[in-house]
Design an enzyme around this catalytic site. Sequence first.
Site, mmCIF file in Angstrom:
data_model
loop_
_atom_site.group_PDB
_atom_site.id
_atom_site.type_symbol
_atom_site.label_atom_id
_atom_site.label_comp_id
_atom_site.label_asym_id
_atom_site.label_seq_id
_atom_site.Cartn_x
_atom_site.Cartn_y
_atom_site.Cartn_z
ATOM 1 N N LYS A 298 -23.388 -25.072 35.341
ATOM 2 C CA LYS A 298 -24.385 -24.991 34.265
ATOM 3 C C LYS A 298 -24.359 -23.610 33.617
ATOM 4 O O LYS A 298 -24.341 -22.591 34.298
ATOM 5 C CB LYS A 298 -25.788 -25.304 34.797
ATOM 6 C CG LYS A 298 -26.820 -25.315 33.687
ATOM 7 C CD LYS A 298 -28.055 -26.111 34.056
ATOM 8 C CE LYS A 298 -29.076 -26.078 32.940
ATOM 9 N NZ LYS A 298 -28.600 -26.785 31.732
ATOM 10 N N HIS B 126 -29.631 -26.416 39.642
ATOM 11 C CA HIS B 126 -28.565 -27.191 38.988
ATOM 12 C C HIS B 126 -27.206 -26.846 39.594
ATOM 13 O O HIS B 126 -27.047 -25.802 40.225
ATOM 14 C CB HIS B 126 -28.517 -26.881 37.482
ATOM 15 C CG HIS B 126 -29.589 -27.556 36.682
ATOM 16 N ND1 HIS B 126 -30.833 -26.997 36.512
ATOM 17 C CD2 HIS B 126 -29.606 -28.742 36.025
ATOM 18 C CE1 HIS B 126 -31.570 -27.806 35.766
ATOM 19 N NE2 HIS B 126 -30.860 -28.876 35.457
HETATM 20 P P1 NAD Z 1 -19.667 -30.055 29.594
HETATM 21 O O1 NAD Z 1 -19.147 -28.662 29.481
HETATM 22 O O2 NAD Z 1 -19.156 -30.935 30.688
HETATM 23 O O3 NAD Z 1 -19.433 -30.837 28.190
HETATM 24 C C1 NAD Z 1 -19.615 -30.270 26.924
HETATM 25 C C2 NAD Z 1 -18.470 -30.777 26.059
HETATM 26 O O4 NAD Z 1 -18.714 -30.395 24.696
HETATM 27 C C3 NAD Z 1 -17.115 -30.169 26.466
HETATM 28 O O5 NAD Z 1 -16.170 -31.210 26.698
HETATM 29 C C4 NAD Z 1 -16.735 -29.322 25.255
HETATM 30 O O6 NAD Z 1 -15.331 -29.265 25.027
HETATM 31 C C5 NAD Z 1 -17.453 -30.084 24.144
HETATM 32 N N1 NAD Z 1 -17.583 -29.292 22.905
HETATM 33 C C6 NAD Z 1 -17.825 -27.956 22.761
HETATM 34 N N2 NAD Z 1 -17.786 -27.612 21.462
HETATM 35 C C7 NAD Z 1 -17.529 -28.747 20.760
HETATM 36 C C8 NAD Z 1 -17.364 -29.037 19.383
HETATM 37 N N3 NAD Z 1 -17.433 -28.075 18.448
HETATM 38 N N4 NAD Z 1 -17.133 -30.323 19.016
HETATM 39 C C9 NAD Z 1 -17.038 -31.294 19.935
HETATM 40 N N5 NAD Z 1 -17.166 -31.087 21.272
HETATM 41 C C10 NAD Z 1 -17.408 -29.823 21.675
HETATM 42 O O7 NAD Z 1 -21.253 -29.904 29.690
HETATM 43 P P2 NAD Z 1 -22.342 -31.016 30.091
HETATM 44 O O8 NAD Z 1 -22.694 -30.877 31.537
HETATM 45 O O9 NAD Z 1 -21.916 -32.341 29.575
HETATM 46 O O10 NAD Z 1 -23.605 -30.460 29.275
HETATM 47 C C11 NAD Z 1 -23.560 -30.328 27.868
HETATM 48 C C12 NAD Z 1 -24.916 -29.820 27.392
HETATM 49 O O11 NAD Z 1 -25.922 -30.815 27.647
HETATM 50 C C13 NAD Z 1 -25.404 -28.544 28.096
HETATM 51 O O12 NAD Z 1 -26.094 -27.752 27.159
HETATM 52 C C14 NAD Z 1 -26.361 -29.077 29.159
HETATM 53 O O13 NAD Z 1 -27.343 -28.137 29.547
HETATM 54 C C15 NAD Z 1 -26.990 -30.219 28.384
HETATM 55 N N6 NAD Z 1 -27.624 -31.271 29.200
HETATM 56 C C16 NAD Z 1 -28.769 -31.804 28.698
HETATM 57 C C17 NAD Z 1 -29.385 -32.848 29.351
HETATM 58 C C18 NAD Z 1 -30.604 -33.479 28.726
HETATM 59 O O14 NAD Z 1 -31.195 -34.426 29.306
HETATM 60 N N7 NAD Z 1 -31.010 -33.021 27.534
HETATM 61 C C19 NAD Z 1 -28.860 -33.354 30.546
HETATM 62 C C20 NAD Z 1 -27.670 -32.780 31.039
HETATM 63 C C21 NAD Z 1 -27.052 -31.751 30.344
#
Ligand code: NAD
Length: 274
Positions: free
Chosen positions: A162, A158
Amino acid sequence: MSDIVAIGVTGAAGRMGRSVIQAVLADPRARLAGGCEAPGHPAVGTPIRDPGSGQTTGLDINATPESLFAASDVVIDFTAPAASTRHAALAAETGTALVIGTTGLGPAEQAAIAAAAARAPILVAANFSLGINLLLALTRLAAARLGPDYDLEVLDFHHRHKKDAPSGTALALLRAAAEGRGLAPEAALAALAADRDGVRKPGALGFAVLRGGDVVGEHSVILAGEGERLELTHRASDRTVFARGALAAARWLAGRPPGLYSMADVLGLETLGG
Ligand code: NAD
């Protein structure tokens, strides 16, 4: 509930949040109900724009998930483990459906989400791509058919930002492999952490983690036996595949009774390779 599903997006300024907003705005069967961010995040109070066209939506990012849950049929959450647990509690309080894509959830967080699912429909998936969900079924099948003479390694690669390692998808693949081998998945994962050094034990499961650059997500399941090796590989080239899958899950979840659901329920993959 009308046929058009009102979708709220938490983590609206994040990589996945923006991608989900773009998918919702492009889907005539969905309507964007709003987006929220962590209190103090610089995006709070700014307009929500279509990440594709740049057009404004008339909505602002807020820091009040309570109002977002009240305005939504389904909330899609890709944030962080503590935030997702809080959002699951809000889903239980309001009865709003919730799709959680956050990975790195610990046992206590998973238990809290499962408890919340007694009062609201909640779907949790470490990966929303169709290909990965098929790979889970194929991994279960390959681990069962090839048996413990084949060492099984799961590899995940990744991007450099991440936070969790191994990835949630890698853990799901290891659980599927353990199920295929007839092992209790959580015990097999615990043994995995304890067994990293020295000569490989027969039939042991293993994993390796790579992080770097802008890699969206690559997973391989490698089954290595005497004289042959089977490699099953999935490469996600664009995170819109996860956003579209999460949106499909949200549309499927809208109006369901409370309960804890998975992508296998959405895709009808439960019996494959079982
Ligand atoms: P990122 O850091 O770009 O985005 C996460 C966002 O959540 C940030 O903007 C952060 O400020 C916000 N956040 C944190 N606490 C919060 C709260 N209390 N209320 C509202 N917003 C809040 O990360 P990302 O790359 O978008 O990934 C997010 C998550 O999704 C990770 O855990 C990642 O592993 C997961 N993910 C899952 C999949 C899937 O298919 N399930 C795919 C990609 C990423």
